[in-house]
Design a protein around this motif. Structure first.
Motif, PDB file in Angstrom:
ATOM      1  N   THR A 228      42.139  26.410  44.292  1.00 27.20           N
ATOM      2  CA  THR A 228      40.770  26.384  44.814  1.00 27.20           C
ATOM      3  C   THR A 228      39.815  27.074  43.848  1.00 27.20           C
ATOM      4  O   THR A 228      38.713  26.580  43.572  1.00 27.20           O
ATOM      5  CB  THR A 228      40.712  27.078  46.188  1.00 27.20           C
TER       6      THR A 228
ATOM      7  N   GLN B  22      37.674  34.636  44.366  1.00 25.36           N
ATOM      8  CA  GLN B  22      36.987  33.374  44.152  1.00 25.36           C
ATOM      9  C   GLN B  22      35.496  33.588  43.915  1.00 25.36           C
ATOM     10  O   GLN B  22      34.920  33.061  42.955  1.00 25.36           O
ATOM     11  CB  GLN B  22      37.197  32.473  45.366  1.00 25.36           C
TER      12      GLN B  22
ATOM     13  N   TYR C  72      45.388  29.060  46.620  1.00 29.39           N
ATOM     14  CA  TYR C  72      44.151  29.804  46.377  1.00 29.39           C
ATOM     15  C   TYR C  72      43.767  29.693  44.897  1.00 29.39           C
ATOM     16  O   TYR C  72      42.603  29.505  44.546  1.00 29.39           O
ATOM     17  CB  TYR C  72      44.353  31.253  46.796  1.00 29.39           C
TER      18      TYR C  72
END
Length: 522
Positions: free
Chosen positions: A485, A405, A482
């Protein structure tokens, strides 16, 4: 002078022409073949059964544009037959295998009357005088306020002047067959050459029969041959909706070169394989074979070269307007979603409608935006390597949380910062501002379309192959939550960049107006 010239009478060109006609725009559609449809090709068997020798299936869950168009045109569809056992053969002289009865085509639908019915329905809604068949384009020249198109028609040269031209044809054919004067940026030519033409080197056969005898034997018609001597790699049921008019279909397993070598014996080889899979009742079928590799208006020389890469479509440079908005690219291979499919052709047509609704940009702005698009293309190509460097730096610093991320967000934010600096250095003429948005904003943002998603997928593929991340299970195999996100963070970065780019362009326009006002009072 003609307003809009569309070159290419496949689904993209036809759908675009339909919308332009609805709007009362001045257009002409030019097609090199003596028929419309491009890679849609439907032939009637002796029984009257429509046989799709080109595009034949669509998937309603992922092809919403096509579903809407079929409904608008009053056409009907039916499910691809998938019921029954699937058979396979691993060795040329081996035993036929029972591969179970699981469906093969994932909910695919076919069109009643074949996909040719779609072409006929669209063409029937166009003014016949706007359709020019047998017109082969070989050169396009930028003449400043318009473009000049050079054709061959009936063996005679013909020149057409138009304010804008849409090349709704495979990108590789543009690269191989057309002279563009002045030449486009080298990065655009690379994008044209590196975009494979969907199914260009493939061949398809349909064989009609008096009845669907395989269904009575409990077979679905689906079959797979995986051995090196296979003539047809995949087989399927090609009957009509009721199953009254029967046919089997197949895709050639032989390469284009092999098909040419065995051309005279292909009918016998096809018949032999069908008998091997479905028994002696498959022997007397009526064959219809089409080799797309022999189609000069579909298949380029590059498409005949072997490739083991998955085709990538929707290159951002092919979605831009060039020559100050006078030259546009279309066709399914230019679509960001559904590329290669009929859905992609419709998405490309929708993009083109939006671009043609905008006023052409000035030559100065067109040249500057082309340079900016080429710069963005190069920056996008280097983004994965930048992500890998950011990831490696975080690993070296012993960071362990949210590695993917943070590395991805850092990468895209840097790309967007560099892009804003690049934008500030462009020499641009003043453009109109409507309701707070500059007319130049869509063209500035166009090279970034699909960037976040493409980089995310590339990064996740890298993660899965990375030994360094094998000790970080949540990063090595990213779960859906995930991934969501990460996508949300990247989308936020994109929105911030898009607003900043528009603010900069609007500010330029305001500054130019203020300067003009001061000059007027001087």
């Amino acid at each position: 002078m003609l307003d809009i010239a569309i070159v290419g009478g496949g689904l993209c060109g036809l759908a675009l022409a339909r919308e332009l006609q609805r709007q009362g725009r001045d257009y002409r559609l030019f097609e090199a073949r003596p028929r419309l449809g491009g890679r849609i090709l439907t032939r009637l068997a002796g029984s009257g059964l429509p046989l799709d020798l080109g595009a034949g299936w669509f998937w309603p869950d992922s092809h919403p544009r096509l579903v809407r168009l079929i409904a608008e045109l009053g056409l009907t569809s039916f499910p691809q037959h998938d019921q029954g056992r699937v058979v396979g053969l691993e060795e040329a002289d081996g035993k036929l295998q029972d591969l179970g009865d699981a469906p093969v085509h994932n909910g695919a639908l076919r069109l009643a009357g074949g996909m040719g019915a779609l072409v006929e329905a669209l063409a029937a809604r166009l003014a016949p005088e706007r359709l020019q068949l047998g017109w082969v384009l070989w050169a396009v020249e930028d003449r400043g306020a318009h473009v000049e198109l050079h054709f061959r028609s009936g063996g005679e040269p013909a020149v057409v002047a138009a304010r804008r031209v849409v090349l709704a044809m495979p990108p590789r054919l543009v690269h191989q067959q057309l002279r563009l004067e002045p030449p486009l940026d080298a990065s655009v030519h690379r994008a044209l050459a590196e975009t494979p033409t969907w199914m260009a080197a493939e061949a398809k056969v349909l064989v009609s029969f008096p009845r669907p005898f395989w269904r009575a034997a409990g077979l679905s018609g689906n079959g797979f041959a995986r051995h090196e001597q296979a003539v047809l790699g995949e087989l399927f049921d090609a009957c009509d909706a009721e199953g009254y008019r029967a046919a089997l279909g197949g895709f050639a397993a032989l390469s284009a070169q092999q098909r040419e070598t065995f051309r005279l014996g292909l009918p016998m080889l096809i018949q032999s394989q069908l008998v091997q899979f479905f028994g002696v009742e498959a022997e007397p079928g009526e064959q219809y074979f089409h080799d797309w590799a022999t189609e000069p208006y579909t298949c380029s020389a590059l498409d005949l070269e072997p490739s083991h890469r998955e085709p990538e479509y929707g290159h951002p440079l092919l979605g831009l307007a060039h020559w100050g908005g006078k030259l546009l690219f279309g066709g399914t291979e230019t679509a960001r979603q559904g590329g290669g499919y009929l859905e992609g052709a419709l998405e490309a047509a929708a993009r083109l409608q939006g671009q043609l609704a905008q006023a052409p940009v000035s030559p100065v702005n067109g040249e500057a935006l082309a340079r900016f698009g080429a710069w963005v293309g190069a920056r996008r190509a280097a983004a994965l390597a930048e992500y890998q460097r950011n990831l490696q730096r975080r690993l070296s610093l012993q960071q362990r949380a949210q590695l993917t991320q943070r590395a991805l967000l850092e990468t895209v934010e840097q790309v967007y910062r560099d892009s804003l600096r690049q934008l500030e250095e462009l020499t641009l003429e003043t453009a109109a501002v409507v309701e707070g948005r500059s007319d130049l904003t869509p063209a500035v943002l166009a090279p970034f379309l699909g960037f976040n998603d493409a980089l995310l997928e590339e990064a996740l593929r890298f993660n899965r192959s990375s030994c360094a991340l094998s000790n970080f299970p949540s990063e090595h195999e990213v779960d859906p939550e995930y991934r969501h996100t990460i996508r949300r963070d990247l989308a936020a970065a994109w929105r911030e960049f898009a607003l900043a780019a528009n603010t900069h362009l609007v500010g330029r326009a305001g500054l130019a107006l203020a300067s003009a006002a001061v000059a007027g009072h001087a």
